[in-house]
Design an enzyme around this catalytic site. Sequence first.
Site, PDB file in Angstrom:
ATOM      1  N   SER A 120       0.989  -1.131   0.155  1.00 39.60           N
ATOM      2  CA  SER A 120      -0.074   0.064  -0.178  1.00 39.60           C
ATOM      3  C   SER A 120       1.046   1.393   0.132  1.00 39.60           C
ATOM      4  CB  SER A 120      -1.096   0.157   1.211  1.00 39.60           C
ATOM      5  OG  SER A 120      -1.513   1.108   1.632  1.00 39.60           O
ATOM      6  N   TYR A 144      -1.855  -0.863  10.975  1.00 40.76           N
ATOM      7  CA  TYR A 144      -2.169  -1.256   9.943  1.00 40.76           C
ATOM      8  C   TYR A 144      -0.930  -1.084   8.866  1.00 40.76           C
ATOM      9  CZ  TYR A 144      -3.604  -1.542   4.924  1.00 40.76           C
ATOM     10  OH  TYR A 144      -3.621  -2.005   3.629  1.00 40.76           O
ATOM     11  N   LYS A 148       2.095  -3.642   6.723  1.00 41.59           N
ATOM     12  CA  LYS A 148       2.430  -3.693   5.196  1.00 41.59           C
ATOM     13  C   LYS A 148       3.983  -3.466   5.414  1.00 41.59           C
ATOM     14  CE  LYS A 148      -1.440  -4.290   3.320  1.00 41.59           C
ATOM     15  NZ  LYS A 148      -2.080  -5.759   2.841  1.00 41.59           N
TER      16      LYS A 148
END
Length: 332
Positions: A120, A144, A148
Amino acid sequence: MTGAAGYIGSHTALELLSAGHDVVSFDNYANSSPASLARVARLTGKAAEIVEGDLRDAPALERLLGNGAYDAVVHFAGLKAVGESVEKPLLYYDNNVSGSANLLRAMQAGGCRKLVFSSSATVYGAPERCPITESFPLSAVNPYGRTKLIIEDICRDLAASEPGWNIALLRYFNPVGAHESGEIGEDPSGIPNNLMPFVMQTAVGKHDSVKVFGTDYPTPDGTGIRDYIHVVDLAKAHSAALERIDSFKGAEPVNLGTGKGRSVLEVLAAASKAVGREIPRTLSPRRPGDAAECWADPSRAKEKLGWTAERDLDAMCRDHWRWQSKNPSGYR
Ligand code: NAD
Ligand code: WQD
């Protein structure tokens, strides 16, 4: 495909089945339902093989991948709600990080070393300027995002430890839109945090008005700028990444964006045009943690994948609206 039943996974499954690939879906339906894949089967006339399973179940992954029957893995499965990740970091580290480590271990044991991973633009943290290239510094601004970043690091470490891995770290900017049939699309559970699903739910009467988070950013109209990308373009990029996966030596990142930044007010104008009436909005304070601008330099995607995004903001809004208006309650 892990997470094949989800928003981006279902569109990619459609693309891959249409291109003649055989697809196996591995999903626990934590944020989706098998209904999306049933619709993909109807649209393509070809069904994915469905396996219900959880990334945290390492033996299940080892059984699945142990027969050496897979050419490559496309790994979408993960939890993605930024706010929830702040409240429940351990859930995110367990599900996303441990789950991905389980997957990589099962791939290693089964002899499959080709991976396309859903990373992302969040790995760029608060970017100092735009457009963003893959060589920008990496950082995380929430749990979050940190999952990643850690999964990317695990992939880089693994590839450095052992020759033969081909890993595409695809860094998505802001995926929106839906398949042009209006049969599959994004089906957020609860109240969506992301702009486009909130805008479209407002257009079907689920919310009174869209809050415009911040009107005093140093941007031409004062609202935040993002690189919105049509989910069908994104799905095609996965197909291209699989075709060229051997050219990824170790773990290599690629931005997936259009290279064009659009403001919140521009999105509202395009969405209002697609819907055929003005979408109500309320000018509101900034949302904590939001960057003023985030948009991609997509030139590496063109070089490495031979891919560029083709669909513009009007198409994104038109297709998202078709899905939302045909399916006001998603797959339910
Ligand atoms: P989604 O929630 O629609 O799809 C994710 C899928 O993974 C769901 O079907 C869910 O049930 C499944 N899943 C979650 N945890 C699992 C587990 N432990 N075991 C098995 N399956 C599990 O999300 P999406 O928008 O399609 O995103 C796909 C991937 O792309 C995610 O990894 C997400 O972090 C990443 N991504 C998404 C965006 C975005 O804005 N949508 C942007 C950048 C990156
Ligand atoms: C877009 C713009 C908001 C909602 C998030 C994640 C990121 C990635 C994609 C997965 C911003 C504004 C929003 C609203 C608004 N996901 N906005 N009113 O924040 O760019 O990225 O999703 O990896 O990690 O952080 O996307 O859609 O939430 O916001 O004005 O009700 O719309 O301020 O400028 P974001 P978004």
